[in-house]
Design a protein around this motif. Structure first.
Motif, PDB file in Angstrom:
ATOM      1  N   ALA A  21       0.867  -1.178   0.000  1.00  0.00           N
ATOM      2  CA  ALA A  21       0.000   0.000   0.000  1.00  0.00           C
ATOM      3  C   ALA A  21       0.902   1.227   0.000  1.00  0.00           C
ATOM      4  O   ALA A  21       2.092   1.131   0.326  1.00  0.00           O
ATOM      5  CB  ALA A  21      -0.908   0.016   1.228  1.00  0.00           C
ATOM      6  N   HIS A  22       0.340   2.365  -0.364  1.00  0.00           N
ATOM      7  CA  HIS A  22       1.086   3.626  -0.325  1.00  0.00           C
ATOM      8  C   HIS A  22       0.722   4.392   0.943  1.00  0.00           C
ATOM      9  O   HIS A  22      -0.415   4.316   1.433  1.00  0.00           O
ATOM     10  CB  HIS A  22       0.772   4.473  -1.555  1.00  0.00           C
ATOM     11  N   GLU A  23       1.675   5.136   1.470  1.00  0.00           N
ATOM     12  CA  GLU A  23       1.436   5.863   2.717  1.00  0.00           C
ATOM     13  C   GLU A  23       0.218   6.773   2.636  1.00  0.00           C
ATOM     14  O   GLU A  23      -0.551   6.889   3.602  1.00  0.00           O
ATOM     15  CB  GLU A  23       2.680   6.680   3.101  1.00  0.00           C
ATOM     16  N   HIS A  24       0.011   7.431   1.494  1.00  0.00           N
ATOM     17  CA  HIS A  24      -1.111   8.369   1.389  1.00  0.00           C
ATOM     18  C   HIS A  24      -2.462   7.667   1.420  1.00  0.00           C
ATOM     19  O   HIS A  24      -3.499   8.309   1.613  1.00  0.00           O
ATOM     20  CB  HIS A  24      -0.981   9.225   0.118  1.00  0.00           C
ATOM     21  N   GLU A  25      -2.469   6.344   1.264  1.00  0.00           N
ATOM     22  CA  GLU A  25      -3.712   5.572   1.298  1.00  0.00           C
ATOM     23  C   GLU A  25      -4.050   5.087   2.710  1.00  0.00           C
ATOM     24  O   GLU A  25      -5.142   4.548   2.936  1.00  0.00           O
ATOM     25  CB  GLU A  25      -3.594   4.341   0.390  1.00  0.00           C
ATOM     26  N   ILE A  26      -3.144   5.277   3.645  1.00  0.00           N
ATOM     27  CA  ILE A  26      -3.286   4.741   5.002  1.00  0.00           C
ATOM     28  C   ILE A  26      -3.534   5.885   5.971  1.00  0.00           C
ATOM     29  O   ILE A  26      -2.828   6.898   5.949  1.00  0.00           O
ATOM     30  CB  ILE A  26      -2.029   3.958   5.413  1.00  0.00           C
ATOM     31  N   GLU A  27      -4.533   5.735   6.855  1.00  0.00           N
ATOM     32  CA  GLU A  27      -4.831   6.796   7.814  1.00  0.00           C
ATOM     33  C   GLU A  27      -3.670   6.990   8.783  1.00  0.00           C
ATOM     34  O   GLU A  27      -2.908   6.057   9.077  1.00  0.00           O
ATOM     35  CB  GLU A  27      -6.136   6.517   8.561  1.00  0.00           C
ATOM     36  N   ALA A  28      -3.536   8.219   9.275  1.00  0.00           N
ATOM     37  CA  ALA A  28      -2.399   8.596  10.123  1.00  0.00           C
ATOM     38  C   ALA A  28      -2.291   7.711  11.359  1.00  0.00           C
ATOM     39  O   ALA A  28      -1.184   7.354  11.782  1.00  0.00           O
ATOM     40  CB  ALA A  28      -2.514  10.063  10.528  1.00  0.00           C
ATOM     41  N   SER A  29      -3.441   7.336  11.954  1.00  0.00           N
ATOM     42  CA  SER A  29      -3.405   6.519  13.170  1.00  0.00           C
ATOM     43  C   SER A  29      -2.775   5.160  12.897  1.00  0.00           C
ATOM     44  O   SER A  29      -2.031   4.626  13.723  1.00  0.00           O
ATOM     45  CB  SER A  29      -4.816   6.344  13.737  1.00  0.00           C
ATOM     46  N   ALA A  30      -3.060   4.586  11.720  1.00  0.00           N
ATOM     47  CA  ALA A  30      -2.472   3.295  11.368  1.00  0.00           C
ATOM     48  C   ALA A  30      -0.983   3.429  11.073  1.00  0.00           C
ATOM     49  O   ALA A  30      -0.186   2.571  11.463  1.00  0.00           O
ATOM     50  CB  ALA A  30      -3.197   2.702  10.163  1.00  0.00           C
ATOM     51  N   TYR A  44      12.222  -8.508  13.795  1.00  0.00           N
ATOM     52  CA  TYR A  44      12.982  -8.839  12.599  1.00  0.00           C
ATOM     53  C   TYR A  44      12.442  -8.084  11.391  1.00  0.00           C
ATOM     54  O   TYR A  44      13.195  -7.578  10.558  1.00  0.00           O
ATOM     55  CB  TYR A  44      12.938 -10.340  12.331  1.00  0.00           C
ATOM     56  N   GLY A  45      11.117  -8.025  11.286  1.00  0.00           N
ATOM     57  CA  GLY A  45      10.522  -7.317  10.168  1.00  0.00           C
ATOM     58  C   GLY A  45       9.023  -7.234  10.303  1.00  0.00           C
ATOM     59  O   GLY A  45       8.396  -8.008  11.027  1.00  0.00           O
ATOM     60  N   LEU A  46       8.448  -6.260   9.621  1.00  0.00           N
ATOM     61  CA  LEU A  46       7.010  -6.039   9.623  1.00  0.00           C
ATOM     62  C   LEU A  46       6.553  -5.907   8.181  1.00  0.00           C
ATOM     63  O   LEU A  46       7.151  -5.172   7.392  1.00  0.00           O
ATOM     64  CB  LEU A  46       6.683  -4.760  10.408  1.00  0.00           C
ATOM     65  N   ARG A  47       5.501  -6.646   7.830  1.00  0.00           N
ATOM     66  CA  ARG A  47       4.941  -6.580   6.490  1.00  0.00           C
ATOM     67  C   ARG A  47       3.490  -6.123   6.586  1.00  0.00           C
ATOM     68  O   ARG A  47       2.763  -6.527   7.493  1.00  0.00           O
ATOM     69  CB  ARG A  47       5.020  -7.944   5.796  1.00  0.00           C
ATOM     70  N   VAL A  48       3.083  -5.289   5.645  1.00  0.00           N
ATOM     71  CA  VAL A  48       1.778  -4.626   5.714  1.00  0.00           C
ATOM     72  C   VAL A  48       0.980  -4.935   4.455  1.00  0.00           C
ATOM     73  O   VAL A  48       1.458  -4.711   3.341  1.00  0.00           O
ATOM     74  CB  VAL A  48       1.956  -3.108   5.874  1.00  0.00           C
ATOM     75  N   MET A  49      -0.231  -5.438   4.637  1.00  0.00           N
ATOM     76  CA  MET A  49      -1.081  -5.862   3.532  1.00  0.00           C
ATOM     77  C   MET A  49      -1.934  -4.711   3.012  1.00  0.00           C
ATOM     78  O   MET A  49      -2.120  -3.705   3.697  1.00  0.00           O
ATOM     79  CB  MET A  49      -1.966  -7.025   3.989  1.00  0.00           C
ATOM     80  N   PRO A  50      -2.497  -4.826   1.810  1.00  0.00           N
ATOM     81  CA  PRO A  50      -3.230  -3.704   1.219  1.00  0.00           C
ATOM     82  C   PRO A  50      -4.557  -3.368   1.899  1.00  0.00           C
ATOM     83  O   PRO A  50      -5.135  -2.304   1.629  1.00  0.00           O
ATOM     84  CB  PRO A  50      -3.462  -4.146  -0.237  1.00  0.00           C
ATOM     85  N   ASP A  51      -5.053  -4.230   2.782  1.00  0.00           N
ATOM     86  CA  ASP A  51      -6.288  -3.924   3.514  1.00  0.00           C
ATOM     87  C   ASP A  51      -5.998  -3.259   4.858  1.00  0.00           C
ATOM     88  O   ASP A  51      -6.855  -3.199   5.733  1.00  0.00           O
ATOM     89  CB  ASP A  51      -7.117  -5.197   3.721  1.00  0.00           C
ATOM     90  N   VAL A  52      -4.799  -2.725   5.019  1.00  0.00           N
ATOM     91  CA  VAL A  52      -4.330  -2.181   6.295  1.00  0.00           C
ATOM     92  C   VAL A  52      -5.250  -1.077   6.837  1.00  0.00           C
ATOM     93  O   VAL A  52      -5.722  -0.219   6.095  1.00  0.00           O
ATOM     94  CB  VAL A  52      -2.884  -1.653   6.140  1.00  0.00           C
ATOM     95  N   HIS A  53      -5.486  -1.130   8.143  1.00  0.00           N
ATOM     96  CA  HIS A  53      -6.160  -0.033   8.843  1.00  0.00           C
ATOM     97  C   HIS A  53      -5.894  -0.169  10.338  1.00  0.00           C
ATOM     98  O   HIS A  53      -5.435  -1.211  10.820  1.00  0.00           O
ATOM     99  CB  HIS A  53      -7.668  -0.004   8.544  1.00  0.00           C
TER     100      HIS A  53
END
Length: 409
Positions: A21-30, A44-53
């Motif tokens: 996902a792009h940062e501009h698509e994700i709300e500031a709180s998330a 070790y690492g964090l992965r973020v899916m396109p349905d993130v909120h």
């Protein structure tokens, strides 16, 4: 391999965070949540899916990999929440509006929704399922304080739907074949187990030095009694959730079969058959090998998408679901989204939409459309097709399913 514009790297993160996902698509709180998670010691690492909120504890749509620790709050309170899907021998042309109305009544009578539960525990063997006596004996070995008082409730909530975004649906694929899909978790007992262990983690002296904004994500460490106790209870709750979905699926199959065999529908009796079931978690913990190292992987609102693995990615109650096959993308820790993902909170949805909006969005679908489901309106969710498009290097589409009947809590 298909190339996409993803993943993107989260700016300002302490540990590596890759996003579909792009940062501009994700709300500031998330975004703030994700940056906080990236600060966890030993991440070790964090992965973020396109349905993130944004989510309680950790961000929905996140996959956290650690070698020596895990945060129980990152799993959340609905341990083992997930989805099931099975294809039936029925076709859309064999279903009338009258059938759908009658089937919804049958499903809602057979499966308690919301805070309701069965009058007595469902007998798994009578449904043709394997004996569950060994599983229930393990209840006595749960470690969380006071959980023994929930034994009766846990038994009677097995095979119940719950509320919120949980559902039972009939859907159709591109060939007109009818599928059963459903979504639920570990009910009250999973919630109570999670809350007790989250509180325990916050009390541990090894978490005393965590900054205030990370206290909610207090950790258990590998090899400690607290971690062992949590994993014991977590694995039981994950199995409870999976068994509960299987019980519900059998109840739905029974009602579907009886409706058509007894001829209570508008045609001649039909014997309904069912294919093999897909059953997958999207709030859970697993030990997996990442980059040759043994990791504790926490998926909150994310599914495993190993190569060849089948899964269900649902949207909102009006937009259907996707049956997908994992591509085993190592960059995502072999993960994918768990659904469409909310684009606004439940409270905001209730302020912005009305029953008339629900009725308009649910046209052509047999479902309740009263004020109690306004917060689940499809307009409160992200576009499912866009979510699937963003993760085309994570999964391939097997079938798009369109909803024709929906039961909500």
């Amino acid at each position: 391999m298909t190339t996409t514009e993803y993943p993107t790297a989260l700016r300002g993160a302490t540990a590596p965070v890759l996003m579909w996902a792009h940062e501009h698509e994700i709300e500031a709180s998330a975004l703030n949540q994700l940056r906080s998670v990236s600060e966890l010691p030993g991440l070790y690492g964090l992965r973020v899916m396109p349905d993130v909120h944004w989510g309680n504890g950790a961000t929905v749509g996140s996959v956290i990999a650690m070698e020596q620790a895990l945060a129980p709050a990152a799993v959340g309170v609905d341990i083992g929440c997930g989805v099931n899907a099975v294809r039936t021998s029925l076709t859309l042309e064999g279903l009338s509006d009258r059938d759908l109305k009658e089937l919804r009544k049958r499903f809602e009578k057979a499966i308690p929704v919301g805070f309701n539960m069965h009058d007595r525990a469902v007998n798994a063997r009578r449904l043709g399922l394997q004996d569950d006596s060994i599983f229930w004996r393990q209840f006595d070995r749960l470690r969380a304080d006071g959980i023994d008082k929930m034994a009766d409730r846990a038994h009677r909530q097995m095979g119940t739907l719950g509320g919120g975004n949980h559902f039972i649906e009939l859907t159709t694929d591109s060939t007109g074949q009818v599928w059963i899909t459903l979504h639920s978790g570990s009910r009250g007992v999973g919630n109570e187990l999670a809350k007790r262990h989250i509180s325990k983690a916050k009390e541990l002296p090894e978490n005393a030095d965590l900054p205030k904004h990370l206290q909610e994500l207090s950790l258990f460490y590998r090899g400690t009694p607290e971690m062992d106790a949590y994993l014991n209870d977590l694995h039981w709750a994950q199995e409870y959730a999976m068994r509960s979905r299987t019980v519900m699926m059998e109840l739905v199959k029974r009602e579907l079969g009886e409706h058509f065999v007894t001829g209570t529908h508008s045609h001649a009796p039909v014997f309904v058959t069912f294919d093999e079931e897909i059953n997958c978690h999207h709030n859970y913990v697993a030990e997996e090998i990442i980059d040759g190292r043994n990791m504790i992987v926490t998926r909150k609102g994310a599914i495993s998408a190993k190569k060849g693995e089948l899964a269900l990615i649902p949207g909102s109650m009006a937009t259907g679901s996707y049956i997908v096959r994992g591509l085993g993308n190592e960059a995502s820790f072999q993960s994918a989204s768990h659904g469409a993902g909310r684009k606004m909170s439940r409270s905001e949805a209730k302020k912005r939409f009305t029953v008339e909006d629900v009725e308009r969005t649910m046209q052509g679908i047999e479902a309740r459309t009263d004020a109690g489901v306004i917060d689940e309106i499809s307009l409160a969710y992200k576009d499912l097709d866009s979510v699937i498009e963003a993760e085309k290097d994570l999964v391939e589409v097997v079938q798009k399913l369109d909803t024709i009947l929906c039961v909500k809590g």
